[in-house]
Design a protein around this motif. Structure first.
Motif, PDB file in Angstrom:
ATOM      1  N   LYS A 194       0.703  -1.186   0.098  1.00 42.27           N
ATOM      2  CA  LYS A 194       0.014  -0.068  -0.042  1.00 42.27           C
ATOM      3  C   LYS A 194       0.745   1.163  -0.094  1.00 42.27           C
ATOM      4  CE  LYS A 194      -4.023   0.077   0.352  1.00 42.27           C
ATOM      5  NZ  LYS A 194      -5.028   0.216  -0.950  1.00 42.27           N
ATOM      6  N   LEU A 195       2.056   1.185   0.607  1.00 37.79           N
ATOM      7  CA  LEU A 195       2.808   2.290   0.718  1.00 37.79           C
ATOM      8  C   LEU A 195       3.659   2.704  -0.505  1.00 37.79           C
ATOM      9  CD1 LEU A 195       4.620   1.608   4.116  1.00 37.79           C
ATOM     10  CD2 LEU A 195       2.953   3.459   3.649  1.00 37.79           C
ATOM     11  N   GLU A 196       3.306   1.824  -1.527  1.00 41.61           N
ATOM     12  CA  GLU A 196       4.242   1.959  -2.767  1.00 41.61           C
ATOM     13  C   GLU A 196       3.412   3.116  -3.748  1.00 41.61           C
ATOM     14  OE1 GLU A 196       4.413  -1.736  -4.541  1.00 41.61           O
ATOM     15  OE2 GLU A 196       6.033  -2.410  -3.320  1.00 41.61           O
ATOM     16  N   THR A 197       2.088   3.250  -3.106  1.00 37.29           N
ATOM     17  CA  THR A 197       1.240   4.183  -3.947  1.00 37.29           C
ATOM     18  C   THR A 197       0.699   5.357  -3.314  1.00 37.29           C
ATOM     19  OG1 THR A 197      -0.903   2.635  -3.506  1.00 37.29           O
ATOM     20  CG2 THR A 197       0.459   2.065  -5.768  1.00 37.29           C
ATOM     21  N   LYS A 198       0.847   5.344  -1.751  1.00 39.19           N
ATOM     22  CA  LYS A 198       0.491   6.465  -1.114  1.00 39.19           C
ATOM     23  C   LYS A 198       0.941   6.270   0.426  1.00 39.19           C
ATOM     24  CE  LYS A 198      -3.475   8.827   0.383  1.00 39.19           C
ATOM     25  NZ  LYS A 198      -4.967   9.019   0.152  1.00 39.19           N
ATOM     26  N   HIS A 199       1.571   7.311   0.714  1.00 38.57           N
ATOM     27  CA  HIS A 199       2.104   7.217   2.325  1.00 38.57           C
ATOM     28  C   HIS A 199       0.988   7.477   3.095  1.00 38.57           C
ATOM     29  CE1 HIS A 199       4.131   8.801   5.874  1.00 38.57           C
ATOM     30  NE2 HIS A 199       4.971   7.928   5.391  1.00 38.57           N
ATOM     31  N   TYR A 200       1.292   6.480   4.389  1.00 36.94           N
ATOM     32  CA  TYR A 200       0.574   6.500   5.619  1.00 36.94           C
ATOM     33  C   TYR A 200       1.490   6.713   6.706  1.00 36.94           C
ATOM     34  CZ  TYR A 200      -3.250   5.056   2.460  1.00 36.94           C
ATOM     35  OH  TYR A 200      -4.096   4.751   1.604  1.00 36.94           O
ATOM     36  N   ASN A 201       1.079   7.339   7.618  1.00 33.65           N
ATOM     37  CA  ASN A 201       1.936   7.212   8.950  1.00 33.65           C
ATOM     38  C   ASN A 201       1.651   6.111   9.588  1.00 33.65           C
ATOM     39  OD1 ASN A 201       1.167  10.739   8.890  1.00 33.65           O
ATOM     40  ND2 ASN A 201       3.411   9.928   9.019  1.00 33.65           N
ATOM     41  N   TYR A 202       0.384   5.429   9.761  1.00 30.84           N
ATOM     42  CA  TYR A 202       0.080   4.325  10.622  1.00 30.84           C
ATOM     43  C   TYR A 202      -1.156   3.546   9.616  1.00 30.84           C
ATOM     44  CZ  TYR A 202       2.298   6.738  14.605  1.00 30.84           C
ATOM     45  OH  TYR A 202       3.083   7.050  15.359  1.00 30.84           O
ATOM     46  N   LEU A 203      -0.651   2.345   9.566  1.00 28.68           N
ATOM     47  CA  LEU A 203      -1.509   1.113   8.959  1.00 28.68           C
ATOM     48  C   LEU A 203      -2.086   0.315   9.897  1.00 28.68           C
ATOM     49  CD1 LEU A 203       1.227   1.634   6.848  1.00 28.68           C
ATOM     50  CD2 LEU A 203      -0.420   0.790   5.308  1.00 28.68           C
ATOM     51  N   VAL A 204      -3.163   0.271  10.398  1.00 26.83           N
ATOM     52  CA  VAL A 204      -3.726  -0.271  11.656  1.00 26.83           C
ATOM     53  C   VAL A 204      -4.734  -1.094  11.372  1.00 26.83           C
ATOM     54  CG1 VAL A 204      -4.639   0.377  13.986  1.00 26.83           C
ATOM     55  CG2 VAL A 204      -3.335   2.288  12.994  1.00 26.83           C
ATOM     56  N   PHE A 205      -4.534  -2.507  11.774  1.00 33.38           N
ATOM     57  CA  PHE A 205      -5.092  -3.442  11.577  1.00 33.38           C
ATOM     58  C   PHE A 205      -5.518  -4.378  13.129  1.00 33.38           C
ATOM     59  CE2 PHE A 205      -3.125  -2.707   7.588  1.00 33.38           C
ATOM     60  CZ  PHE A 205      -4.144  -2.539   6.880  1.00 33.38           C
ATOM     61  N   GLY A 206      -6.330  -5.226  12.761  1.00 34.79           N
ATOM     62  CA  GLY A 206      -6.755  -6.149  13.909  1.00 34.79           C
ATOM     63  C   GLY A 206      -6.476  -7.568  13.345  1.00 34.79           C
ATOM     64  N   HIS A 207      -7.238  -8.705  13.563  1.00 25.05           N
ATOM     65  CA  HIS A 207      -7.297  -9.892  12.949  1.00 25.05           C
ATOM     66  C   HIS A 207      -6.154 -10.953  13.362  1.00 25.05           C
ATOM     67  CE1 HIS A 207      -8.557 -13.238   9.793  1.00 25.05           C
ATOM     68  NE2 HIS A 207      -7.259 -12.901   9.313  1.00 25.05           N
ATOM     69  N   ARG A 208      -4.899 -10.282  13.300  1.00 25.42           N
ATOM     70  CA  ARG A 208      -3.850 -11.240  13.671  1.00 25.42           C
ATOM     71  C   ARG A 208      -3.610 -11.592  15.030  1.00 25.42           C
ATOM     72  NH1 ARG A 208      -0.602 -14.379  13.584  1.00 25.42           N
ATOM     73  NH2 ARG A 208       1.409 -14.540  12.826  1.00 25.42           N
ATOM     74  N   HIS A 209      -4.352 -10.914  15.986  1.00 28.10           N
ATOM     75  CA  HIS A 209      -4.395 -11.323  17.291  1.00 28.10           C
ATOM     76  C   HIS A 209      -2.867 -11.194  18.060  1.00 28.10           C
ATOM     77  CE1 HIS A 209      -8.279 -13.563  18.012  1.00 28.10           C
ATOM     78  NE2 HIS A 209      -8.231 -12.983  16.841  1.00 28.10           N
ATOM     79  N   LEU A 210      -1.891 -10.634  17.373  1.00 28.57           N
ATOM     80  CA  LEU A 210      -0.775 -10.561  17.825  1.00 28.57           C
ATOM     81  C   LEU A 210      -0.297  -9.020  17.772  1.00 28.57           C
ATOM     82  CD1 LEU A 210       1.890 -12.306  18.724  1.00 28.57           C
ATOM     83  CD2 LEU A 210       2.708 -12.178  16.401  1.00 28.57           C
ATOM     84  N   PRO A 211      -0.057  -8.325  19.161  1.00 28.71           N
ATOM     85  CA  PRO A 211       0.237  -7.116  19.286  1.00 28.71           C
ATOM     86  C   PRO A 211       1.828  -6.840  18.681  1.00 28.71           C
ATOM     87  CG  PRO A 211       0.024  -7.975  21.236  1.00 28.71           C
ATOM     88  CD  PRO A 211      -0.341  -8.980  20.445  1.00 28.71           C
ATOM     89  N   MET A 212       1.789  -5.652  17.781  1.00 34.00           N
ATOM     90  CA  MET A 212       2.927  -5.334  17.116  1.00 34.00           C
ATOM     91  C   MET A 212       2.935  -4.010  16.578  1.00 34.00           C
ATOM     92  SD  MET A 212       3.538  -7.875  13.919  1.00 34.00           S
ATOM     93  CE  MET A 212       2.552  -9.326  14.260  1.00 34.00           C
ATOM     94  N   ILE A 213       4.165  -3.306  16.611  1.00 29.94           N
ATOM     95  CA  ILE A 213       4.190  -2.039  15.734  1.00 29.94           C
ATOM     96  C   ILE A 213       5.529  -2.163  15.303  1.00 29.94           C
ATOM     97  CG2 ILE A 213       4.592   0.393  15.775  1.00 29.94           C
ATOM     98  CD1 ILE A 213       2.832   0.660  18.356  1.00 29.94           C
ATOM     99  N   LEU A 214       5.786  -2.220  13.691  1.00 30.45           N
ATOM    100  CA  LEU A 214       6.718  -2.312  12.742  1.00 30.45           C
ATOM    101  C   LEU A 214       6.951  -1.204  12.042  1.00 30.45           C
ATOM    102  CD1 LEU A 214       6.521  -6.183  11.933  1.00 30.45           C
ATOM    103  CD2 LEU A 214       7.819  -5.108  13.576  1.00 30.45           C
TER     104      LEU A 214
END
Length: 249
Positions: A194-214
């Motif tokens: 997604k960042l290849e076409t538009k910049h975001y400071n934060y891409l925030v999701f759930g679903h994975r059940h694993l807390p992380m910031i990368l």
């Protein structure tokens, strides 16, 4: 934003594995909502609030009155709440919008807060892989499938769906909760794409059940909110940065 904060939470799965076992987690989540409403600019719920949800024409699943009541109270106080359907509550229609005045989104949506850009969504079916679930989701969201399911008596339909949700990982979209490395984390790969076409400071999701910031790009971070089953984690944006915290009450 002054001293107000934006809060994010996901994957509560209320009702699983049984309503009785889920009840203490519901109480904990309501206590968290009571706490964050004191300084919340907005609250984002990123899906799988319920382990199963289906809206018949005149019926919704029984239970969850404390959670729904607290959301209604907060929304009535003027605090915006945004809901993104997950793979367990993807059959949500307009109940939240009509009864609680909470908008419901079925896909990612962009937001800007304090000049920071966000891409927000549940995260199911995104990125490479997970082809079995993607096929299953197409079946579940097909209008004919929903029409057929609606003709089942709720006592039968809800019980069947709850059984499948708990027993069948393919249908539930559940994954093993361990970090697989950036190359094998589908939502990380999706975020980079997604960042290849538009910049975001934060891409925030759930679903994975694993807390992380990368960090996935220059001043760009992938955030997964974890869950309210084993981690009790949530995100908080103070106007400058987004952090993950654990609710331990």
């Amino acid at each position: 934003m002054s001293n107000k904060k934006i809060y994010f939470a996901s994957d509560q799965h209320f009702g699983a594995p049984t309503p009785e076992a889920s009840f203490p987690r519901e109480q904990k989540f309501v206590a968290w909502l009571d706490e964050v409403k004191k300084d919340a600019e907005a609250i984002f719920l990123l899906g799988d609030l319920f382990d199963f949800w289906f809206e018949y024409k005149t019926v919704v699943p029984k239970g969850f009155v404390r959670v729904l009541g607290k959301l209604a109270e907060i929304r009535d106080s003027g605090i915006p709440i945004y809901f993104f359907v997950g793979n367990h509550d993807l059959w949500m229609n307009d109940y939240f919008e009509k009864e609680l005045n909470i908008p419901v989104y079925h896909d990612n949506k962009e937001f800007t807060f304090n000049n920071k850009t966000f891409l927000i969504g549940h995260g199911d079916g995104k990125g490479p892989g997970d082809k079995g679930y993607k096929r299953m989701k197409k079946v579940f969201t097909n209008p004919l499938s929903k029409w057929i399911f609606r003709w089942l008596h709720p006592d039968i339909g809800v019980k069947l769906a709850q059984y499948l949700s708990v027993k069948n990982k393919l249908i539930s979209g559940a994954e093993d909760v361990k970090y697989l490395g950036e190359d094998n984390e589908w939502l990380v790969q999706y975020s980079k794409r997604k960042l290849e076409t538009k910049h975001y400071n934060y891409l925030v999701f759930g679903h994975r059940h694993l807390p992380m910031i990368l960090e996935v790009g220059e001043n760009a971070h992938y955030v997964n909110l974890g869950d309210w089953i084993g981690y009790f984690t949530y995100g908080v944006f103070d106007g400058e940065k987004l952090e993950l915290k654990t609710y331990s009450n």
